[in-house]
Design an enzyme around this catalytic site. Sequence first.
Site, PDB file in Angstrom:
ATOM      1  N   SER A  83       0.805  -1.230   0.000  1.00  0.00           N
ATOM      2  CA  SER A  83       0.000   0.000   0.000  1.00  0.00           C
ATOM      3  C   SER A  83       0.839   1.283   0.000  1.00  0.00           C
ATOM      4  O   SER A  83       0.439   2.278  -0.615  1.00  0.00           O
ATOM      5  CB  SER A  83      -0.950   0.000   1.196  1.00  0.00           C
ATOM      6  OG  SER A  83      -0.247  -0.065   2.414  1.00  0.00           O
ATOM      7  N   LYS A  84       1.984   1.313   0.684  1.00  0.00           N
ATOM      8  CA  LYS A  84       2.784   2.532   0.662  1.00  0.00           C
ATOM      9  C   LYS A  84       3.322   2.783  -0.739  1.00  0.00           C
ATOM     10  O   LYS A  84       3.361   3.931  -1.202  1.00  0.00           O
ATOM     11  CB  LYS A  84       3.934   2.462   1.667  1.00  0.00           C
ATOM     12  CG  LYS A  84       4.730   3.770   1.726  1.00  0.00           C
ATOM     13  CD  LYS A  84       5.822   3.733   2.775  1.00  0.00           C
ATOM     14  CE  LYS A  84       6.603   5.048   2.775  1.00  0.00           C
ATOM     15  NZ  LYS A  84       7.693   5.044   3.792  1.00  0.00           N
ATOM     16  N   CYS A 188      -0.493  -3.855  10.717  1.00  0.00           N
ATOM     17  CA  CYS A 188       0.322  -4.006   9.510  1.00  0.00           C
ATOM     18  C   CYS A 188       1.372  -5.090   9.718  1.00  0.00           C
ATOM     19  O   CYS A 188       2.028  -5.151  10.761  1.00  0.00           O
ATOM     20  CB  CYS A 188       0.988  -2.675   9.172  1.00  0.00           C
ATOM     21  SG  CYS A 188       2.188  -2.776   7.816  1.00  0.00           S
ATOM     22  N   ASP A 195      -4.618  -1.293  11.930  1.00  0.00           N
ATOM     23  CA  ASP A 195      -5.554  -1.226  10.804  1.00  0.00           C
ATOM     24  C   ASP A 195      -6.951  -1.463  11.358  1.00  0.00           C
ATOM     25  O   ASP A 195      -7.216  -2.504  11.967  1.00  0.00           O
ATOM     26  CB  ASP A 195      -5.227  -2.303   9.757  1.00  0.00           C
ATOM     27  CG  ASP A 195      -3.878  -2.070   9.097  1.00  0.00           C
ATOM     28  OD1 ASP A 195      -3.542  -0.909   8.822  1.00  0.00           O
ATOM     29  OD2 ASP A 195      -3.159  -3.059   8.849  1.00  0.00           O
ATOM     30  N   GLU A 228      -5.959  -7.927   2.977  1.00  0.00           N
ATOM     31  CA  GLU A 228      -6.421  -9.004   2.108  1.00  0.00           C
ATOM     32  C   GLU A 228      -6.214 -10.367   2.768  1.00  0.00           C
ATOM     33  O   GLU A 228      -7.058 -11.264   2.660  1.00  0.00           O
ATOM     34  CB  GLU A 228      -5.663  -8.969   0.774  1.00  0.00           C
ATOM     35  CG  GLU A 228      -5.768  -7.651   0.019  1.00  0.00           C
ATOM     36  CD  GLU A 228      -4.640  -6.680   0.326  1.00  0.00           C
ATOM     37  OE1 GLU A 228      -4.308  -5.868  -0.548  1.00  0.00           O
ATOM     38  OE2 GLU A 228      -4.084  -6.725   1.447  1.00  0.00           O
ATOM     39  N   GLY A 257      -2.985   7.043   4.475  1.00  0.00           N
ATOM     40  CA  GLY A 257      -2.238   7.651   3.381  1.00  0.00           C
ATOM     41  C   GLY A 257      -3.083   7.906   2.149  1.00  0.00           C
ATOM     42  O   GLY A 257      -2.593   7.828   1.024  1.00  0.00           O
TER      43      GLY A 257
END
Length: 281
Positions: A83-84, A188, A195, A228, A257
């Site tokens: 994701s980053k 994470c 999260d 996921e 983000g």
Amino acid sequence: MNTPEQSPLGHSSAYADQYDPSLLFPLPRAAKREEIGIHGQLPFFGADLWTGYELSWLNVRGKPQVALVHFTIPCETPNIVESKSFKLYLNSFNNSRFASADEVLAKLRADVSAAVWRGAPHAATVGVRLVLSEAFAQQKVQELQGLELDRLDVECSDYQPRPELLRADADSPPVSETLVSHLLKSNCLVTGQPDWGSVQIAYTGPAIDQEGLLRYIVSFRNHNEFHEQCVERIFTDIWRQCQPHKLSVYARYTRRGGLDISPLRTSHPQAMPTPQRTARQ
């Protein structure tokens, strides 16, 4: 093969402000699936639904444009995108000029498709949709529909996944119900940052014990795994422990983000949910 530790996560990263598709960092799905006993053919259908809230580029005259972007990434892709790196990639559009929104859309589809299908014998494309500023007022906030499990006054003491908390009454007549909880939290896989999410579980089959299901959802609280992967673990545990005839698990995680991820896994083909964010997203 890329690993999470090699990704930009947890490392200082300079923001590129010129379009750069090489910033996308694909991670194979296979290893985490093997941890939960998935080998070869998948036991579910579904997709990862991403929403980007911070997409901007310049038109040919240098004027900034803004949009929301929705991605639909099939669960059959061999990779997810870290994701980053996704955030860094989207920000690389900021000072790049494009002739039209359609050109931006084509770049997004081609680049993300290449990343998630990398290594596949037969590559395909992902779904991408832009929401331009004139349509912002049409965007709605809507909560997941279903009977809320959080109403139950349960005692919780397990904060790592405990599939044995799941049970169903095999002697009862089959039921069809949709259950929702806002108490899903995981961390994470790399940074340990929290999260937060809401989860909707729809099934047909023996009645699932709701208190046990809520305690199971809460048990993810200190678990380190990507969004996921958590949803696939939840689906697999319920499928094995409760043996429903049909099952779907859909989670909407809060954004980080400028990105949120909403994975869906289902035992049967079905239409993708409408991308409407929840209040916490």
